[in-house]
Design an enzyme around this catalytic site. Structure first.
Site, short mmCIF file in Angstrom:
data_model
loop_
_atom_site.label_atom_id
_atom_site.label_comp_id
_atom_site.label_asym_id
_atom_site.label_seq_id
_atom_site.Cartn_x
_atom_site.Cartn_y
_atom_site.Cartn_z
N SER A 46 11.60 101.65 -36.27
CA SER A 46 10.10 102.15 -37.15
C SER A 46 9.65 102.78 -36.71
O SER A 46 8.93 104.11 -36.67
CB SER A 46 9.03 101.00 -37.13
OG SER A 46 8.64 100.37 -36.45
N GLU A 47 9.75 103.23 -35.11
CA GLU A 47 9.52 104.30 -34.03
C GLU A 47 10.31 104.95 -33.01
O GLU A 47 10.64 103.84 -32.76
CB GLU A 47 8.45 104.31 -33.98
CG GLU A 47 6.60 103.84 -34.45
CD GLU A 47 6.51 104.59 -35.08
OE1 GLU A 47 6.26 106.04 -34.75
OE2 GLU A 47 5.14 103.81 -36.51
N THR A 48 10.21 106.62 -33.32
CA THR A 48 10.87 106.97 -31.83
C THR A 48 9.91 107.12 -31.12
O THR A 48 8.83 108.30 -31.51
CB THR A 48 12.06 107.83 -32.34
OG1 THR A 48 13.15 106.78 -32.81
CG2 THR A 48 12.95 108.32 -31.13
#
Length: 264
Positions: A46-48
């Site tokens: 969902s996030e990097t």
């Protein structure tokens, strides 16, 4: 290009394979946005988060597999966890993050990581086209802040039972949609889920930034500024929330799953 360190961390949990996974990439200097987007797509979380040393803190940017985000809680918490754990900064030192949402800070408090984030208060609105149809629910309340819609429903059972039409929900113009209710469990004040198909996230397991809205929302309804929250996704996660002035303090824990070298 020399190898860059990259880590995967489960945030808002103290147990592996729960909470919200984020990838953390530590850069030597400012990175190219197109390259960062490709790395985020490859990581497919969902996030990097990408961070590099800047002034007395770190520049921090967040990418989903498809877009750069304005604000992200779990990847910020995971970034602070890595900076302390891997010795980039002293374990007792607070962290300053320079971001698209201004200065954010992280500090250790009684075994938790505490993030200092801006409030994202909502305003009550009429339901936009396709929102309730996509969620398949009746709403007690609908609001909108600069990022998301917030929808209160009658019970925790309704929150947990939602199976949204994600293709239809992606037509609703917002970063995402928060669905929330009071909690049936006395350990928690409220529960929530978060859907952001428009940004490439079908359901986010634990969304710190959503609690920047949920905190003031439930403070007004429950009459308390310190709250304990549970995000009722399949993985699940716990967020401590304290509303103070125009800020929200978000507390969570984190676990590192692996670390390695990014070679390209």
């Amino acid at each position: 290009m020399r190898p860059l360190k990259i880590y995967q961390v489960d945030a808002f949990t103290d147990k592996p394979f729960s909470g919200n996974p984020a990838a953390i990439c530590v850069l030597d200097s400012r990175g190219d946005a197109d390259w960062m987007q490709m790395v985020a797509q490859e990581m497919n979380l969902s996030e990097t988060a990408f961070l590099y040393k800047e002034a007395d803190g770190y520049n921090l940017r967040w990418f989903t597999p498809t877009v750069e985000e304005e604000l992200c809680g779990h990847a910020t918490l995971a970034s602070a966890h890595i900076l302390w754990q891997e010795g980039y900064i002293n374990k007792d030192q607070a962290v300053k993050f320079y971001t698209r949402s201004g200065l954010l800070t992280a500090a250790k408090r009684d075994g938790w990581i505490e993030l200092n984030f801006p409030q994202e208060q909502d305003t009550e609105i009429m339901a936009p086209k396709n929102l309730l149809q996509a969620l398949g629910i009746e709403a007690k309340y609908i609001g909108k802040n600069r990022l998301d819609y917030i929808v209160e429903v009658e019970s925790e059972m309704m929150v947990r039972a939602i199976e949204p039409n994600l293709a239809l929900l992606a037509t609703v113009s917002a970063r995402g949609v928060i669905v929330t209710s009071v909690s049936d469990d006395k350990e928690f004040d409220f529960v929530s889920r978060f859907f952001a198909p428009r940004d490439g996230i079908l359901e986010d397991p634990v969304t710190g930034s959503a609690h920047c809205c949920l905190g003031p929302y439930w403070m007004q309804r429950l009459g308390k500024s310190e709250l304990m929250a549970y995000q009722a996704s399949k993985r699940g996660g716990i967020v401590k929330v304290q509303v103070t002035g125009d800020r929200v303090l978000l507390g969570g824990r984190a676990v590192t799953l692996f670390k390695g070298d990014l070679l390209v």
